[in-house]
Design a protein around this motif. Structure first.
Motif, mmCIF file in Angstrom:
data_model
loop_
_atom_site.group_PDB
_atom_site.id
_atom_site.type_symbol
_atom_site.label_atom_id
_atom_site.label_comp_id
_atom_site.label_asym_id
_atom_site.label_seq_id
_atom_site.Cartn_x
_atom_site.Cartn_y
_atom_site.Cartn_z
ATOM 1 N N GLN A 141 8.606 65.452 47.887
ATOM 2 C CA GLN A 141 8.487 66.292 49.224
ATOM 3 C C GLN A 141 6.941 66.125 49.989
ATOM 4 O OE1 GLN A 141 10.680 68.247 50.856
ATOM 5 N NE2 GLN A 141 12.038 67.198 49.433
ATOM 6 N N GLN A 142 5.856 65.660 49.157
ATOM 7 C CA GLN A 142 4.618 65.637 49.457
ATOM 8 C C GLN A 142 4.368 64.100 50.113
ATOM 9 O OE1 GLN A 142 2.124 66.514 46.197
ATOM 10 N NE2 GLN A 142 2.894 68.371 46.259
ATOM 11 N N LEU A 143 5.387 62.998 49.670
ATOM 12 C CA LEU A 143 5.062 61.832 50.298
ATOM 13 C C LEU A 143 5.435 61.720 51.857
ATOM 14 C CD1 LEU A 143 6.800 59.861 47.365
ATOM 15 C CD2 LEU A 143 4.386 60.087 47.687
ATOM 16 N N SER A 144 4.695 60.691 52.358
ATOM 17 C CA SER A 144 4.980 60.372 53.739
ATOM 18 C C SER A 144 6.169 59.681 54.270
ATOM 19 C CB SER A 144 3.747 59.635 54.354
ATOM 20 O OG SER A 144 3.798 58.444 53.830
ATOM 21 N N THR A 145 6.289 59.841 55.531
ATOM 22 C CA THR A 145 7.523 59.233 56.014
ATOM 23 C C THR A 145 7.345 57.761 55.896
ATOM 24 O OG1 THR A 145 6.841 59.489 58.367
ATOM 25 C CG2 THR A 145 8.364 61.175 57.621
ATOM 26 N N ARG A 146 6.227 57.229 56.109
ATOM 27 C CA ARG A 146 5.857 55.833 55.913
ATOM 28 C C ARG A 146 6.298 55.271 54.687
ATOM 29 N NH1 ARG A 146 0.845 52.773 54.688
ATOM 30 N NH2 ARG A 146 1.133 50.863 55.330
ATOM 31 N N PHE A 147 5.903 56.150 53.780
ATOM 32 C CA PHE A 147 6.409 55.616 52.422
ATOM 33 C C PHE A 147 7.929 55.452 52.218
ATOM 34 C CE2 PHE A 147 7.983 56.558 48.044
ATOM 35 C CZ PHE A 147 7.168 55.561 47.295
ATOM 36 N N TYR A 148 8.532 56.366 52.710
ATOM 37 C CA TYR A 148 10.115 56.225 52.858
ATOM 38 C C TYR A 148 10.678 55.011 53.511
ATOM 39 C CZ TYR A 148 10.308 60.694 50.127
ATOM 40 O OH TYR A 148 10.190 61.622 49.193
ATOM 41 N N ARG A 149 9.944 54.789 54.749
ATOM 42 C CA ARG A 149 10.412 53.682 55.562
ATOM 43 C C ARG A 149 10.114 52.432 55.005
ATOM 44 N NH1 ARG A 149 7.587 55.592 60.449
ATOM 45 N NH2 ARG A 149 5.667 54.630 59.072
ATOM 46 N N ASP A 150 8.904 52.274 54.060
ATOM 47 C CA ASP A 150 8.564 51.051 53.312
ATOM 48 C C ASP A 150 9.560 50.815 52.008
ATOM 49 O OD1 ASP A 150 6.696 50.515 55.180
ATOM 50 O OD2 ASP A 150 5.122 51.350 53.750
ATOM 51 N N HIS A 151 10.187 51.792 51.458
ATOM 52 C CA HIS A 151 10.650 51.915 50.287
ATOM 53 C C HIS A 151 12.198 52.167 50.357
ATOM 54 C CE1 HIS A 151 6.604 52.025 49.057
ATOM 55 N NE2 HIS A 151 6.890 51.176 47.762
ATOM 56 N N SER A 152 13.196 51.461 49.854
ATOM 57 C CA SER A 152 14.276 51.894 49.874
ATOM 58 C C SER A 152 14.738 53.302 48.826
ATOM 59 C CB SER A 152 15.449 50.711 49.650
ATOM 60 O OG SER A 152 15.292 50.342 48.111
ATOM 61 N N SER A 153 15.844 53.828 49.260
ATOM 62 C CA SER A 153 16.205 55.067 48.304
ATOM 63 C C SER A 153 16.415 54.596 46.635
ATOM 64 C CB SER A 153 17.339 55.869 48.946
ATOM 65 O OG SER A 153 18.368 55.117 49.065
ATOM 66 N N THR A 154 17.034 53.251 46.760
ATOM 67 C CA THR A 154 17.474 52.824 45.526
ATOM 68 C C THR A 154 16.230 52.496 44.510
ATOM 69 O OG1 THR A 154 19.318 51.863 46.414
ATOM 70 C CG2 THR A 154 18.842 51.051 44.131
ATOM 71 N N SER A 155 15.266 51.984 45.251
ATOM 72 C CA SER A 155 13.868 51.632 44.454
ATOM 73 C C SER A 155 13.075 52.996 44.170
ATOM 74 C CB SER A 155 12.995 50.791 45.352
ATOM 75 O OG SER A 155 12.415 51.439 46.473
ATOM 76 N N ILE A 156 13.069 53.790 44.978
ATOM 77 C CA ILE A 156 12.483 55.353 44.724
ATOM 78 C C ILE A 156 13.380 55.864 43.591
ATOM 79 C CG2 ILE A 156 12.171 57.643 45.550
ATOM 80 C CD1 ILE A 156 11.720 56.076 48.295
ATOM 81 N N ILE A 157 14.694 55.820 43.631
ATOM 82 C CA ILE A 157 15.290 56.497 42.367
ATOM 83 C C ILE A 157 15.222 55.887 41.140
ATOM 84 C CG2 ILE A 157 17.704 57.242 41.480
ATOM 85 C CD1 ILE A 157 18.467 57.774 44.584
ATOM 86 N N ASN A 158 15.228 54.478 41.273
ATOM 87 C CA ASN A 158 15.082 53.675 39.911
ATOM 88 C C ASN A 158 13.629 53.878 39.235
ATOM 89 O OD1 ASN A 158 17.684 52.749 39.786
ATOM 90 N ND2 ASN A 158 17.003 50.998 41.158
ATOM 91 N N ARG A 159 12.842 54.141 40.068
ATOM 92 C CA ARG A 159 11.217 54.315 39.463
ATOM 93 C C ARG A 159 11.198 55.774 38.825
ATOM 94 N NH1 ARG A 159 7.797 51.309 43.970
ATOM 95 N NH2 ARG A 159 9.161 49.595 44.179
#
Length: 159
Positions: A141-159
């Motif tokens: 929730q604290q991450l910026s929208t830029r972070f979500y733009r640069d990383h796909s949701s799959t890579s975020i969930i897998n990490r």
């Protein structure tokens, strides 16, 4: 997760694997808020170990009793605490008493093992996993929208 990462890029970067010491430190950081429950689990494990060793001791005593009655050259069994079975007991009575004690220990050990499994599941599933999920959600929730733009949701969930 007791420490906060410096930046989202460091949190989700594919850096070199952590050392064993760093991993152990992280695990202690996760377990520290639940130290009372963890100590309870450790005491249950100590009780299980003691019951197992006590059962092995009784088994050995039974074997020594039978051996001393079969082989006259075999040494007499060493009874704990200087206790001796009554002189009028037969070998069968002595071994049956030891078997009953061993059965009692096995029943007690089974009950303690059951309670230990329940306590472990409660600690892991109701406390630690819930806390980890809450911390991850809070961090996301604290991450910026830029972070979500640069990383796909799959890579975020897998990490």
């Amino acid at each position: 997760m007791s420490g906060s990462p410096e930046s989202p890029q460091q949190l989700f970067s594919s850096s070199a694997p952590l050392s064993t010491g760093a991993l152990v430190g992280r695990l202690f950081g996760i377990a520290w808020p639940h130290r009372r429950s963890c100590l309870g689990l450790l005491s249950q494990q100590a009780a299980l170990l003691a019951l197992t060793l006590f059962g092995l001791g009784i088994t050995g005593l039974g074997i020594d009793t039978i051996r001393s009655r079969i082989d006259a050259a075999a040494p007499a069994p060493g009874w704990p605490g200087g206790w001796q079975p009554p002189a009028d007991w037969s070998t069968l009575t002595t071994v049956a008493t030891l078997a009953g004690a061993l059965l009692s220990i096995a029943i007690i050990r089974g009950a303690v093992n059951y309670w230990h499994a329940i306590a472990t599941a409660r600690l892991v599933q109701r406390q630690i996993v819930v806390d980890l999920r809450s911390e991850i959600y809070e961090k996301l929730q604290q991450l910026s929208t830029r972070f979500y733009r640069d990383h796909s949701s799959t890579s975020i969930i897998n990490r």
